[in-house]
Design an enzyme around this catalytic site. Sequence first.
Site, PDB file in Angstrom:
ATOM      1  CB  ALA A  88      68.693 -19.439  28.606  1.00 56.89           C
ATOM      2  N   GLY A 131      73.309 -19.541  31.215  1.00 56.88           N
ATOM      3  CA  GLY A 131      72.778 -20.752  31.834  1.00 56.88           C
ATOM      4  C   GLY A 131      73.775 -21.904  31.836  1.00 56.88           C
ATOM      5  CD  GLU A 134      72.680 -18.683  35.546  1.00 53.53           C
ATOM      6  OE1 GLU A 134      72.247 -18.758  34.373  1.00 53.53           O
ATOM      7  OE2 GLU A 134      72.154 -17.980  36.416  1.00 53.53           O
ATOM      8  CD  GLU A 154      73.212 -14.556  32.031  1.00 52.24           C
ATOM      9  OE1 GLU A 154      74.312 -13.982  32.238  1.00 52.24           O
ATOM     10  OE2 GLU A 154      73.007 -15.744  32.321  1.00 52.24           O
TER      11      GLU A 154
HETATM   12  N1  COA Z   1      70.708 -19.438  22.338  1.00 53.23           N
HETATM   13  C1  COA Z   1      70.330 -19.811  21.101  1.00 53.23           C
HETATM   14  N2  COA Z   1      71.201 -20.046  20.091  1.00 53.23           N
HETATM   15  C2  COA Z   1      72.506 -19.890  20.360  1.00 53.23           C
HETATM   16  C3  COA Z   1      72.977 -19.503  21.624  1.00 53.23           C
HETATM   17  C4  COA Z   1      72.011 -19.271  22.651  1.00 53.23           C
HETATM   18  N3  COA Z   1      72.358 -18.923  23.897  1.00 53.23           N
HETATM   19  N4  COA Z   1      74.329 -19.422  21.584  1.00 53.23           N
HETATM   20  C5  COA Z   1      74.688 -19.763  20.340  1.00 53.23           C
HETATM   21  N5  COA Z   1      73.592 -20.039  19.593  1.00 53.23           N
HETATM   22  C6  COA Z   1      73.545 -20.466  18.192  1.00 53.23           C
HETATM   23  C7  COA Z   1      73.816 -19.335  17.228  1.00 53.23           C
HETATM   24  O1  COA Z   1      72.644 -18.582  17.013  1.00 53.23           O
HETATM   25  C8  COA Z   1      74.276 -20.097  16.013  1.00 53.23           C
HETATM   26  O2  COA Z   1      73.147 -20.661  15.386  1.00 53.23           O
HETATM   27  P1  COA Z   1      73.074 -20.688  13.738  1.00 53.23           P
HETATM   28  O3  COA Z   1      74.376 -21.297  13.291  1.00 53.23           O
HETATM   29  O4  COA Z   1      71.895 -21.520  13.455  1.00 53.23           O
HETATM   30  O5  COA Z   1      72.965 -19.258  13.341  1.00 53.23           O
HETATM   31  C9  COA Z   1      75.072 -21.260  16.602  1.00 53.23           C
HETATM   32  O6  COA Z   1      74.607 -21.396  17.953  1.00 53.23           O
HETATM   33  C10 COA Z   1      76.566 -21.024  16.630  1.00 53.23           C
HETATM   34  O7  COA Z   1      76.816 -19.832  17.316  1.00 53.23           O
HETATM   35  P2  COA Z   1      77.632 -18.606  16.662  1.00 53.23           P
HETATM   36  O8  COA Z   1      77.172 -17.365  17.340  1.00 53.23           O
HETATM   37  O9  COA Z   1      77.537 -18.658  15.178  1.00 53.23           O
HETATM   38  O10 COA Z   1      79.113 -18.989  17.080  1.00 53.23           O
HETATM   39  P3  COA Z   1      80.328 -17.976  17.279  1.00 53.23           P
HETATM   40  O11 COA Z   1      81.541 -18.825  17.364  1.00 53.23           O
HETATM   41  O12 COA Z   1      80.311 -16.908  16.275  1.00 53.23           O
HETATM   42  O13 COA Z   1      80.029 -17.299  18.703  1.00 53.23           O
HETATM   43  C11 COA Z   1      79.339 -17.279  21.021  1.00 53.23           C
HETATM   44  C12 COA Z   1      79.969 -18.097  19.880  1.00 53.23           C
HETATM   45  C13 COA Z   1      79.182 -18.231  22.218  1.00 53.23           C
HETATM   46  C14 COA Z   1      80.267 -16.126  21.407  1.00 53.23           C
HETATM   47  C15 COA Z   1      77.962 -16.722  20.569  1.00 53.23           C
HETATM   48  O14 COA Z   1      77.200 -17.791  20.025  1.00 53.23           O
HETATM   49  C16 COA Z   1      77.148 -16.116  21.682  1.00 53.23           C
HETATM   50  O15 COA Z   1      77.428 -14.997  22.113  1.00 53.23           O
HETATM   51  N6  COA Z   1      76.102 -16.825  22.158  1.00 53.23           N
HETATM   52  C17 COA Z   1      75.189 -16.308  23.143  1.00 53.23           C
HETATM   53  C18 COA Z   1      75.785 -16.372  24.518  1.00 53.23           C
HETATM   54  C19 COA Z   1      74.826 -15.794  25.543  1.00 53.23           C
HETATM   55  O16 COA Z   1      74.508 -14.620  25.519  1.00 53.23           O
HETATM   56  N7  COA Z   1      74.391 -16.638  26.496  1.00 53.23           N
HETATM   57  C20 COA Z   1      73.498 -16.215  27.553  1.00 53.23           C
HETATM   58  C21 COA Z   1      72.087 -16.421  27.158  1.00 53.23           C
HETATM   59  S1  COA Z   1      70.972 -15.909  28.445  1.00 53.23           S
END
Ligand code: COA
Length: 280
Positions: A88, A131, A134, A154
């Site tokens: 999400a 999500g 999911e 989460e």
């Molecule tokens: N919601 C909103 N934005 C998200 C996102 C999410 N769930 N997951 C990634 N992004 C965005 C980042 O903020 C970043 O945006 P920016 O470049 O404008 O700053 C972009 O996507 C790239 O992600 P980034 O974190 O820079 O990549 P990474 O390779 O360093 O890390 C992940 C990848 C997947 C490990 C990391 O993005 C992450 O932990 N995301 C969240 C996962 C999560 O908690 N999902 C459950 C949500 S309920």
Amino acid sequence: MNPPQSDVMKVDLHAISDEDNLGFIACMTIDRPDKLNALNDEVLASLKAVCDWMEATDDVRVLVVTGASPNAPPEGKRAKPHAFVAGADITEFAGAGSQVIRERFKNNAVEALWNLSKPTIAMVDGFALGGGCEVACSCDIRIASDRSTFGTPEINLGLIPGYGATQRLERLVGYGKAHEMIMTGDMVPADEAQRIGLVNHVVTPEELESTVMAMARRIGSKSSLALRVGKATVRAALDEGLTDGVEIEAIAFAGLFDSEDKEIGVQAFMNRETAVWKHR
Ligand code: COA
């Protein structure tokens, strides 16, 4: 038969076969690669629109769900990673209270995907988190590239999954593994995801699309009536006890004996021919 499209959702149609008029596979691509295809309100509205369209469009027989590949980075910048969906959109959670969230998650798009009567395949290349995991769990079949990673992180936001993972992930991987994933938030690599039953097949990124499309074509060439009844009957295994589930199967199985497709399939077998289904 034009599929709904939006800035964050592309839908391509692929013929099931060049030779016969067997209909189409819809390939739906969630298209926010700069945000790792995170599910914001716009994506969810588009997903719901595609599900409604799928249900209303006879000629489209199978839905493939995937995420857009990363864009080329600006010069000197690091490329963003491959993602199916990284969850999400967390930015939409900031400041939101329970009433807002209950409204947003009621009758949501992921449930619409889950409830689709037609076969669905998740084509996963990269992160399938929160999500995203999911959405994948809401499809009937999951095929992933070997660089994919699954997880329900989460817990790291002080939350639990909200699009059904406590239920659907548990059904796929079992009670202990679901608890481990939900309680630790740890990521599960594709080979492990396959070992625990979360993913049906793991292939190289180069093989992913052809593997998924070959399966979608195989499924799409069957009787759509039998597919629909089969999907609903397997679903009964999740909601009913064994005795009731077996009874539901018996009724569904017998019911298909009144269909033209059953006679077409049986005659085609006996005559060494290819079945041409009434319900394509
Ligand atoms: N919601 C909103 N934005 C998200 C996102 C999410 N769930 N997951 C990634 N992004 C965005 C980042 O903020 C970043 O945006 P920016 O470049 O404008 O700053 C972009 O996507 C790239 O992600 P980034 O974190 O820079 O990549 P990474 O390779 O360093 O890390 C992940 C990848 C997947 C490990 C990391 O993005 C992450 O932990 N995301 C969240 C996962 C999560 O908690 N999902 C459950 C949500 S309920």
